[in-house]
Design a protein around this motif. Structure first.
Motif, PDB file in Angstrom:
ATOM      1  N   MET A   4       0.906  -0.731  -0.642  1.00  0.00           N
ATOM      2  CA  MET A   4       0.427  -0.052  -0.375  1.00  0.00           C
ATOM      3  C   MET A   4       0.907   1.390   0.198  1.00  0.00           C
ATOM      4  O   MET A   4       0.841   1.971  -0.451  1.00  0.00           O
ATOM      5  CB  MET A   4      -0.975  -0.218   1.355  1.00  0.00           C
ATOM      6  N   THR A   5       1.800   1.342   0.744  1.00  0.00           N
ATOM      7  CA  THR A   5       2.733   2.843   1.195  1.00  0.00           C
ATOM      8  C   THR A   5       3.374   2.925  -0.776  1.00  0.00           C
ATOM      9  O   THR A   5       3.393   3.787  -0.987  1.00  0.00           O
ATOM     10  CB  THR A   5       3.742   1.780   2.015  1.00  0.00           C
ATOM     11  N   LEU A   6       4.291   1.457  -0.889  1.00  0.00           N
ATOM     12  CA  LEU A   6       4.578   1.447  -2.268  1.00  0.00           C
ATOM     13  C   LEU A   6       3.658   2.316  -3.448  1.00  0.00           C
ATOM     14  O   LEU A   6       3.790   2.846  -3.993  1.00  0.00           O
ATOM     15  CB  LEU A   6       5.002  -0.278  -2.964  1.00  0.00           C
ATOM     16  N   LEU A   7       2.376   1.513  -3.248  1.00  0.00           N
ATOM     17  CA  LEU A   7       1.086   2.252  -4.611  1.00  0.00           C
ATOM     18  C   LEU A   7       1.075   3.317  -4.308  1.00  0.00           C
ATOM     19  O   LEU A   7       0.781   4.500  -5.433  1.00  0.00           O
ATOM     20  CB  LEU A   7       0.017   1.324  -4.236  1.00  0.00           C
ATOM     21  N   ILE A   8       0.967   4.000  -2.774  1.00  0.00           N
ATOM     22  CA  ILE A   8       0.537   5.790  -3.193  1.00  0.00           C
ATOM     23  C   ILE A   8       1.028   6.000  -3.755  1.00  0.00           C
ATOM     24  O   ILE A   8       1.474   6.670  -3.551  1.00  0.00           O
ATOM     25  CB  ILE A   8       0.130   5.802  -1.215  1.00  0.00           C
ATOM     26  N   GLY A   9       3.150   5.004  -3.370  1.00  0.00           N
ATOM     27  CA  GLY A   9       4.814   6.243  -4.306  1.00  0.00           C
ATOM     28  C   GLY A   9       4.141   6.689  -5.514  1.00  0.00           C
ATOM     29  O   GLY A   9       4.722   7.769  -5.439  1.00  0.00           O
ATOM     30  N   ILE A  10       3.798   5.077  -5.535  1.00  0.00           N
ATOM     31  CA  ILE A  10       3.280   5.311  -7.433  1.00  0.00           C
ATOM     32  C   ILE A  10       2.179   6.395  -7.262  1.00  0.00           C
ATOM     33  O   ILE A  10       2.686   7.169  -8.346  1.00  0.00           O
ATOM     34  CB  ILE A  10       2.693   4.130  -7.447  1.00  0.00           C
ATOM     35  N   GLY A 332      -5.547  -6.000  -9.317  1.00  0.00           N
ATOM     36  CA  GLY A 332      -4.159  -6.207  -8.929  1.00  0.00           C
ATOM     37  C   GLY A 332      -2.976  -5.516  -9.332  1.00  0.00           C
ATOM     38  O   GLY A 332      -2.548  -5.622 -10.341  1.00  0.00           O
ATOM     39  N   THR A 333      -1.157  -6.516  -8.745  1.00  0.00           N
ATOM     40  CA  THR A 333      -0.348  -5.700  -9.077  1.00  0.00           C
ATOM     41  C   THR A 333      -0.246  -5.534 -10.883  1.00  0.00           C
ATOM     42  O   THR A 333       0.410  -4.904 -11.210  1.00  0.00           O
ATOM     43  CB  THR A 333       0.788  -6.468  -8.775  1.00  0.00           C
ATOM     44  N   TRP A 334      -0.172  -6.866 -11.588  1.00  0.00           N
ATOM     45  CA  TRP A 334      -0.389  -7.257 -12.828  1.00  0.00           C
ATOM     46  C   TRP A 334      -1.422  -6.144 -13.703  1.00  0.00           C
ATOM     47  O   TRP A 334      -0.880  -5.697 -15.019  1.00  0.00           O
ATOM     48  CB  TRP A 334      -0.454  -8.615 -13.737  1.00  0.00           C
ATOM     49  N   GLY A 335      -2.477  -5.175 -13.354  1.00  0.00           N
ATOM     50  CA  GLY A 335      -3.375  -4.810 -13.380  1.00  0.00           C
ATOM     51  C   GLY A 335      -2.522  -3.166 -13.926  1.00  0.00           C
ATOM     52  O   GLY A 335      -2.294  -2.248 -14.362  1.00  0.00           O
ATOM     53  N   VAL A 336      -2.094  -2.703 -12.385  1.00  0.00           N
ATOM     54  CA  VAL A 336      -0.763  -1.335 -12.183  1.00  0.00           C
ATOM     55  C   VAL A 336      -0.056  -1.487 -12.915  1.00  0.00           C
ATOM     56  O   VAL A 336       0.021  -0.474 -13.753  1.00  0.00           O
ATOM     57  CB  VAL A 336      -1.162  -1.406 -11.571  1.00  0.00           C
ATOM     58  N   VAL A 337       0.971  -2.847 -12.846  1.00  0.00           N
ATOM     59  CA  VAL A 337       1.709  -1.904 -14.417  1.00  0.00           C
ATOM     60  C   VAL A 337       1.167  -3.080 -15.531  1.00  0.00           C
ATOM     61  O   VAL A 337       2.039  -1.621 -16.703  1.00  0.00           O
ATOM     62  CB  VAL A 337       2.213  -3.781 -14.254  1.00  0.00           C
ATOM     63  N   THR A 338       0.327  -3.134 -16.649  1.00  0.00           N
ATOM     64  CA  THR A 338      -0.245  -3.473 -17.240  1.00  0.00           C
ATOM     65  C   THR A 338      -0.250  -1.168 -17.599  1.00  0.00           C
ATOM     66  O   THR A 338      -0.102  -0.790 -18.846  1.00  0.00           O
ATOM     67  CB  THR A 338      -1.058  -3.964 -18.112  1.00  0.00           C
ATOM     68  N   VAL A 339      -1.487  -1.410 -16.654  1.00  0.00           N
ATOM     69  CA  VAL A 339      -1.990   0.491 -16.909  1.00  0.00           C
ATOM     70  C   VAL A 339      -0.213   1.245 -16.801  1.00  0.00           C
ATOM     71  O   VAL A 339      -0.697   2.248 -17.981  1.00  0.00           O
ATOM     72  CB  VAL A 339      -2.486   0.917 -16.004  1.00  0.00           C
TER      73      VAL A 339
END
Length: 415
Positions: A4-10, A332-339
């Motif tokens: 969650m912390t990493l995602l907020i940073g992104i 999930g993570t793969w979707g965030v990376v794809t976007v």
């Protein structure tokens, strides 16, 4: 929690990228007329605008509150992934309209992205419809009209007051006035547009539990958002500057001063009230109003029509892109990376396309003269309601040819 912390940073990094695109997309709002009339050199103009955008970011947080807790219900299950999707939709639309040289609304791209992603992620209850209508849609319709009318009347008044003055001395004075009014627009832009990114970052922090709901943006958020929009402004969106400065109408110093003053007053008033309006639409309306205010000037309605079409498409187009991105990020993570990868690829392709016909500070005023357009019904109606100032009499039509043959001689002329 680490994820969650990493995602907020992104999300924060993506928000600052959007803020950067907002800066170079909207540089034209403050500086297009100043550059086109020669009041300031292009690089000097964008440097001044960048500094004042940064200062403006510290003057208010009312618009940031509208973004972080006004149009989106922060307690409806909003996730950082959704905010990331919204930002990608807004960035892609900003880049596309920049490539086309269209001064569309970065603000509405952001609103459309947030609304589209929220509808997909949590449903209609996540969007405050009344706030969207009152603080987004109504200002979007009213603000350009108000600013345009103010610029029209100010332009008429300027030419009327100066009808007996020396044109060269008058132009010099208005160029100085343009510099001051352009600075005011830049300051106003910082108080409105920089705060939108502050609001998005604050919303991400709230959804991640980092700050409490309804919190003001932390100081570091204000500093980073102000710096990002200032840097983008300094880069200069030369394509849109050319459209605003040369493509809508031929701007003289009196018109530039009137347009910028009307736009700045409208933006500052809306920032005080918390209306997250589009500074692009306000400034474009002012330029068109200034064109209508000068006798003999012609607003190029074909260009204006393209701009209005882009305005109308911005909310739904950015919303659709963000909705598609939200469907992927929800996986999930793969979707965030794809976007993320898809967004980077699209922006890189747009940048490559722009390099084929580059527009820079060196050639921004070298646009070919647009084809002449008829006066149009709107211009004619304005001229009928508000007569041209004294001393600006249009050229008389050419007289009909008069026959010179003697009355007694037989006519032998052929048509």
């Amino acid at each position: 929690m680490e994820h969650m912390t990493l995602l907020i940073g992104i999300v924060i990094a993506t928000a600052l990228v959007f803020d950067f695109t907002n800066g170079f997309h909207d540089t034209a709002n403050a500086m297009a007329t100043t550059i086109s009339t020669g009041a300031l050199k292009p690089k000097t103009a964008v440097a001044m605008s960048a500094v004042l955008n940064l200062v403006g970011a510290f003057l208010s947080v009312e618009v940031a509150k509208t973004i972080s807790g006004g149009i989106i219900d922060e307690s409806a299950g909003i996730k950082p992934e959704m905010i990331f999707a919204a930002l990608v939709g807004a960035i892609v639309w900003n880049m596309l309209t920049w490539l086309a040289g269209l001064p569309s609304s970065s603000s509405h791209a952001l609103f459309g992205g947030l609304i589209g992603a929220t509808l997909v992620a949590v449903g209609r209850h996540g969007v405050h419809g009344d706030a969207v209508v009152m603080k987004v849609l109504i200002p979007a319709l009213a603000a350009p009209i108000v600013a345009g009318l103010a610029a029209t009347l100010a332009t008429r008044l300027s030419y009327r007051l100066d009808r007996k003055a020396d044109p060269q001395a008058t132009a010099k004075g208005y160029r100085a006035g343009q510099i001051a009014s352009a600075g005011l627009v830049s300051l106003a832009h910082g108080t409105n547009d920089a705060q939108k990114t502050m609001g998005v970052i604050t919303l991400a922090l709230i959804t991640g539990g980092v700050v409490a709901p309804h919190s003001d943006p932390p100081l570091w958020v204000i500093v980073s958002a102000g710096a990002a929009i200032a840097l983008g402004t300094y880069i200069g969106g030369w394509r849109i500057i050319r459209t605003m400065g040369k493509g809508l109408t031929d701007i003289q110093p009196q018109q530039g001063f009137a347009a910028q003053t009307g736009a700045a007053a409208t933006i500052l008033a809306s920032s005080h009230l918390g209306f997250a309006l589009s500074t692009t639409q306000v400034c474009s309306g002012s330029v068109m109003g200034a064109g209508l205010g000068r006798s003999g000037a012609v607003v190029r309605w074909s260009t204006a029509g393209r701009m209005v079409a882009a305005w109308a498409l911005t909310l739904p187009a950015a919303g659709l892109v963000a909705a598609g991105a939200a469907l992927l990020t929800d996986q999930g993570t793969w979707g965030v990376v794809t976007v993320a990868v898809a967004g980077l690829a699209i922006c890189a392709a747009i940048r490559t396309a722009a390099r084929r016909k580059p527009i820079t500070h060196a050639n921004v005023n070298d646009a070919p003269e647009p084809a002449a357009e008829p006066q149009g019904a709107v211009t004619a109606a304005i001229a009928a309601v508000i007569p041209p100032p004294a001393g600006t009499v249009p050229a008389a039509p050419a007289a009909a040819p008069v026959a010179t043959t003697a009355p007694t001689a037989p006519s032998t002329a052929t048509a």
